[in-house]
Design an enzyme around this catalytic site. Structure first.
Site, PDB file in Angstrom:
ATOM      1  N   ASP A   1       0.735  -1.790  -5.600  1.00  0.00           N
ATOM      2  CA  ASP A   1       1.371  -1.550  -4.295  1.00  0.00           C
ATOM      3  C   ASP A   1       0.673  -0.429  -3.546  1.00  0.00           C
ATOM      4  O   ASP A   1       0.381   0.632  -4.126  1.00  0.00           O
ATOM      5  CB  ASP A   1       2.830  -1.118  -4.504  1.00  0.00           C
ATOM      6  CG  ASP A   1       3.786  -2.293  -4.484  1.00  0.00           C
ATOM      7  OD1 ASP A   1       3.383  -3.399  -4.059  1.00  0.00           O
ATOM      8  OD2 ASP A   1       4.943  -2.112  -4.898  1.00  0.00           O
TER       9      ASP A   1
ATOM     10  N   GLU B   1      11.620 -11.118  -1.097  1.00  0.00           N
ATOM     11  CA  GLU B   1      12.661 -10.349  -1.802  1.00  0.00           C
ATOM     12  C   GLU B   1      13.996 -10.441  -1.061  1.00  0.00           C
ATOM     13  O   GLU B   1      14.070 -10.165   0.151  1.00  0.00           O
ATOM     14  CB  GLU B   1      12.228  -8.878  -1.928  1.00  0.00           C
ATOM     15  CG  GLU B   1      13.285  -8.033  -2.630  1.00  0.00           C
ATOM     16  CD  GLU B   1      12.778  -6.674  -3.112  1.00  0.00           C
ATOM     17  OE1 GLU B   1      11.575  -6.391  -3.003  1.00  0.00           O
ATOM     18  OE2 GLU B   1      13.615  -5.901  -3.614  1.00  0.00           O
TER      19      GLU B   1
HETATM   20  O1  KIV Z   1       7.614  -2.299  -6.316  1.00  0.00           O
HETATM   21  C1  KIV Z   1       8.037  -3.327  -6.900  1.00  0.00           C
HETATM   22  O2  KIV Z   1       8.399  -3.305  -8.078  1.00  0.00           O
HETATM   23  C2  KIV Z   1       8.093  -4.561  -6.130  1.00  0.00           C
HETATM   24  C3  KIV Z   1       8.817  -5.730  -6.746  1.00  0.00           C
HETATM   25  C4  KIV Z   1      10.281  -5.522  -6.714  1.00  0.00           C
HETATM   26  C5  KIV Z   1       8.435  -6.991  -6.083  1.00  0.00           C
HETATM   27  O3  KIV Z   1       7.612  -4.609  -5.042  1.00  0.00           O
END
Ligand code: KIV
Length: 275
Positions: free
Chosen positions: A94, A193
């Site tokens: 991310d 989500e």
């Molecule tokens: O940061 C995370 O764990 C996520 C998932 C919930 C998809 O983005």
């Protein structure tokens, strides 16, 4: 040949084109978050397709209230650990809040750090239409992008909480447009989500790239779950979209109590545990 001499089952190396192929052939995609070496190793050995170094690391491993405070350096640190544990799975990391929203150039610079320093194969960013230009710049520059629509937790302060999205015709329509925009911009997949199952089914049918659901019904091309939810080690209340497959939280606490009492009662260590 004796059982122990049999070669280990060769697991397939998962790549971005392979995931798109899975969608085409109807093979469901399995994604799990991981934040450290040991967990990533287990996920990889279990044949999980994608290990997501989610910014939920902030909540699950660092004790933050939400994902907003997570920094790029923290993401790189955890991505490195996860990458060391993975042989076959695709590692997606991310981009944390504040590292990609201001400009596509910012986003490219920060995403490149996740690949170069963290070792990620791809990055995930939260948002739709307004990130089409960023998604295009990253993909054209060699950085595979996974989108994230619906409840995007980095916008918790805009949403006023973690609420199901896409419930009104307008917001559902905007989400469908966003899904198309991400695909056209070159994203290789997207997380959906906390949106109604009918909406995720429609998006899944309309786009040619995999949709990965969490609280978005069974029609998505794959599912993602957060590590701590799967194993009952989430510090708070379990979420409706999560399934606990084994309650390690309780088992670990019991084991710790047993260890503490054995040390205090001088049962552990025995001679066997001594040198
Ligand atoms: O940061 C995370 O764990 C996520 C998932 C919930 C998809 O983005």
């Amino acid at each position: 040949m004796a059982q122990s001499m049999l070669p280990e089952k060769i697991q397939e190396k998962i790549t971005v084109p392979r995931l798109i192929e899975f969608k085409r052939t109807g093979r469901k995609i399995v994604v799990v978050t991981a934040y450290d070496y040991a967990s990533a190793r287990l996920a990889d050995k279990a044949g999980i397709d994608v290990v997501l170094v989610g910014d939920t690391v902030g909540i699950m491993a660092l004790g933050y209230k939400n994902t907003v405070p997570v920094t790029l350096d923290e993401m790189i640190h955890h991505t490195k650990a996860v990458k060391r544990g993975v042989k076959n799975a695709l590692v997606v990391a991310d981009l944390p809040f504040g590292t990609y929203q201001a400009s596509p150039q910012d986003a490219f610079h920060n995403a490149a750090r996740l690949l170069k320093e963290g070792g990620a194969h791809a990055v995930k960013l939260e948002g739709g239409l307004h990130l089409a230009e960023t998604t295009r710049l990253l993909t054209n520059g060699g950085i595979p992008v996974m989108g994230h629509l619906g409840l995007t937790p980095q916008s918790v302060n805009v949403f006023g909480g973690n609420k199901v999205q896409g419930r009104t015709p307008d917001s559902a329509e905007r989400m469908i447009q966003s899904a198309h925009a991400l695909e056209e911009a070159g994203a290789f997949g997207m997380v959906l989500e906390a949106i109604p199952a009918e909406l995720s089914a429609q998006i899944t049918t309309e786009v040619g790239i995999p949709t990965i659901g969490i609280g978005a019904g069974a029609e998505c091309d794959g599912q993602v779950q957060v590590w701590n939810d799967l194993f009952g080690i989430y510090p708070g209340r379990p979420l409706r979209h999560a399934k606990c497959y084994v309650n390690l939280g309780t088992l670990i606490e019991e084991a710790l109590r047993a260890y503490a009492s054995e040390v205090r009662e001088e049962i552990f260590p025995t001679e066997e545990n001594s040198h």
